[in-house]
Design a protein around this motif. Sequence first.
Motif, PDB file in Angstrom:
ATOM      1  N   ASN A 121      84.202 -28.273  19.263  1.00 16.13           N
ATOM      2  CA  ASN A 121      85.082 -27.459  18.328  1.00 16.13           C
ATOM      3  C   ASN A 121      84.220 -27.106  17.057  1.00 16.13           C
ATOM      4  O   ASN A 121      84.275 -26.000  16.800  1.00 16.13           O
ATOM      5  N   GLN A 122      83.243 -27.951  16.847  1.00 21.23           N
ATOM      6  CA  GLN A 122      82.148 -27.714  15.643  1.00 21.23           C
ATOM      7  C   GLN A 122      81.243 -26.702  16.052  1.00 21.23           C
ATOM      8  O   GLN A 122      80.762 -25.850  15.283  1.00 21.23           O
ATOM      9  N   LYS A 123      80.661 -26.938  17.243  1.00 16.94           N
ATOM     10  CA  LYS A 123      79.389 -26.313  17.582  1.00 16.94           C
ATOM     11  C   LYS A 123      79.547 -25.220  18.410  1.00 16.94           C
ATOM     12  O   LYS A 123      78.745 -24.484  18.380  1.00 16.94           O
ATOM     13  N   ILE A 124      80.709 -25.129  19.055  1.00 17.68           N
ATOM     14  CA  ILE A 124      80.843 -24.049  19.982  1.00 17.68           C
ATOM     15  C   ILE A 124      82.052 -23.001  19.682  1.00 17.68           C
ATOM     16  O   ILE A 124      82.014 -21.710  19.478  1.00 17.68           O
ATOM     17  N   TYR A 125      83.109 -23.679  19.365  1.00 17.28           N
ATOM     18  CA  TYR A 125      84.363 -23.183  18.896  1.00 17.28           C
ATOM     19  C   TYR A 125      84.310 -22.237  17.790  1.00 17.28           C
ATOM     20  O   TYR A 125      84.675 -21.071  17.865  1.00 17.28           O
ATOM     21  N   LYS A 126      83.888 -22.842  16.645  1.00 20.81           N
ATOM     22  CA  LYS A 126      84.059 -22.418  15.483  1.00 20.81           C
ATOM     23  C   LYS A 126      82.892 -21.007  15.345  1.00 20.81           C
ATOM     24  O   LYS A 126      83.258 -20.244  14.644  1.00 20.81           O
ATOM     25  N   PRO A 127      81.753 -21.305  15.828  1.00 18.27           N
ATOM     26  CA  PRO A 127      80.769 -20.391  15.666  1.00 18.27           C
ATOM     27  C   PRO A 127      81.436 -18.673  16.668  1.00 18.27           C
ATOM     28  O   PRO A 127      81.088 -17.578  16.362  1.00 18.27           O
ATOM     29  N   PHE A 128      82.220 -19.061  17.582  1.00 16.06           N
ATOM     30  CA  PHE A 128      82.714 -18.062  18.567  1.00 16.06           C
ATOM     31  C   PHE A 128      84.152 -17.618  18.578  1.00 16.06           C
ATOM     32  O   PHE A 128      84.363 -16.323  19.115  1.00 16.06           O
ATOM     33  N   TYR A 129      84.974 -18.306  17.991  1.00 17.49           N
ATOM     34  CA  TYR A 129      86.218 -18.064  18.059  1.00 17.49           C
ATOM     35  C   TYR A 129      86.650 -16.661  17.614  1.00 17.49           C
ATOM     36  O   TYR A 129      87.733 -16.215  18.114  1.00 17.49           O
ATOM     37  N   GLY A 130      85.977 -16.084  16.743  1.00 22.85           N
ATOM     38  CA  GLY A 130      86.332 -14.586  16.313  1.00 22.85           C
ATOM     39  C   GLY A 130      86.192 -13.587  17.268  1.00 22.85           C
ATOM     40  O   GLY A 130      86.505 -12.748  17.133  1.00 22.85           O
ATOM     41  N   PHE A 131      85.348 -14.021  18.435  1.00 22.97           N
ATOM     42  CA  PHE A 131      85.173 -12.940  19.390  1.00 22.97           C
ATOM     43  C   PHE A 131      86.456 -12.499  20.117  1.00 22.97           C
ATOM     44  O   PHE A 131      87.066 -13.710  20.778  1.00 22.97           O
ATOM     45  N   LYS A 132      86.852 -11.625  20.547  1.00 24.24           N
ATOM     46  CA  LYS A 132      88.137 -11.271  21.062  1.00 24.24           C
ATOM     47  C   LYS A 132      88.557 -11.755  22.313  1.00 24.24           C
ATOM     48  O   LYS A 132      89.514 -12.421  22.439  1.00 24.24           O
ATOM     49  N   LYS A 147      71.128 -25.691  23.795  1.00 18.97           N
ATOM     50  CA  LYS A 147      71.629 -25.117  25.359  1.00 18.97           C
ATOM     51  C   LYS A 147      72.985 -24.255  25.451  1.00 18.97           C
ATOM     52  O   LYS A 147      72.648 -23.026  25.581  1.00 18.97           O
ATOM     53  N   MET A 148      73.865 -25.007  25.206  1.00 18.46           N
ATOM     54  CA  MET A 148      75.348 -24.125  25.117  1.00 18.46           C
ATOM     55  C   MET A 148      75.290 -23.052  24.051  1.00 18.46           C
ATOM     56  O   MET A 148      75.785 -21.954  24.774  1.00 18.46           O
ATOM     57  N   LYS A 149      75.156 -23.269  23.036  1.00 15.95           N
ATOM     58  CA  LYS A 149      75.140 -22.053  22.243  1.00 15.95           C
ATOM     59  C   LYS A 149      74.393 -21.040  22.376  1.00 15.95           C
ATOM     60  O   LYS A 149      74.921 -19.856  22.461  1.00 15.95           O
ATOM     61  N   ASP A 150      73.318 -21.159  22.945  1.00 16.58           N
ATOM     62  CA  ASP A 150      72.414 -20.204  23.317  1.00 16.58           C
ATOM     63  C   ASP A 150      72.812 -19.473  24.575  1.00 16.58           C
ATOM     64  O   ASP A 150      72.867 -18.198  24.531  1.00 16.58           O
ATOM     65  N   ASP A 151      73.455 -20.122  25.380  1.00 16.25           N
ATOM     66  CA  ASP A 151      73.980 -19.556  26.640  1.00 16.25           C
ATOM     67  C   ASP A 151      75.203 -18.750  26.421  1.00 16.25           C
ATOM     68  O   ASP A 151      75.167 -17.891  27.129  1.00 16.25           O
ATOM     69  N   VAL A 152      76.245 -19.067  25.676  1.00 15.53           N
ATOM     70  CA  VAL A 152      77.148 -18.432  25.317  1.00 15.53           C
ATOM     71  C   VAL A 152      76.896 -17.078  24.465  1.00 15.53           C
ATOM     72  O   VAL A 152      77.158 -15.920  24.932  1.00 15.53           O
TER      73      VAL A 152
END
Length: 217
Positions: A81-92, A192-197
Amino acid sequence: MTNRNKKRIVLFLLFILPLFLYLFLSSGINNFAKLPVLSNNITDVSLIDDNKTTTLNGKISIICFLGNDIEKAKGGLFNLNQKIYKPFYGFKDFQIIALYPEEKQKEVLELKADIAAFTDMVKWKFIASSEAEIKALYDSFKTNTSLYSGYSSKAYLVDKEAALRGRIDDEDEKDGKLYGYDMTSVAVLNNKMKDDVKVVLAEYRLALKKNNADREI
């Protein structure tokens, strides 16, 4: 400025500039390092979602499996939630899907309340299903590991075409193939995951720009 020069400028703006733009975008997309596809034809979650409100079609999805011990899964889910969801949930077209056994409804409601205390839950999707259906969906990923009591410590990245994305040259994997990202490791999520997303999101943005350029020419 002479009329002849004016005509040349107009000609450049109308014909030559769009052509350069098209060639630039096409070159950028062709040379862009796309994130590898590890498995195709992932089973759509709509097949096990009683409400039929969640689908992989047209979405960039992160999928995780909570299993029978919700307390055990909680730490990894908070990291996600902290490392992936919050940075990207704004994308449609972004979403995170958490699958769990039907009999764990009460524990999951408490988990959702804990996350919601400091998070906008609009792109979180929690889906209850039978263990057999959850296992069948997981098996469609064709990974090199199995679920344990419906649980995996890894989160999986699935693109808009229901293909599992990951790495084929990961230095920490014996065969180089990284099917999923360890939610219990903040370093893995960050490095890894943040970069790949980001790479997958960039792929679709570049494809959209190319399509727009094609229509304009």
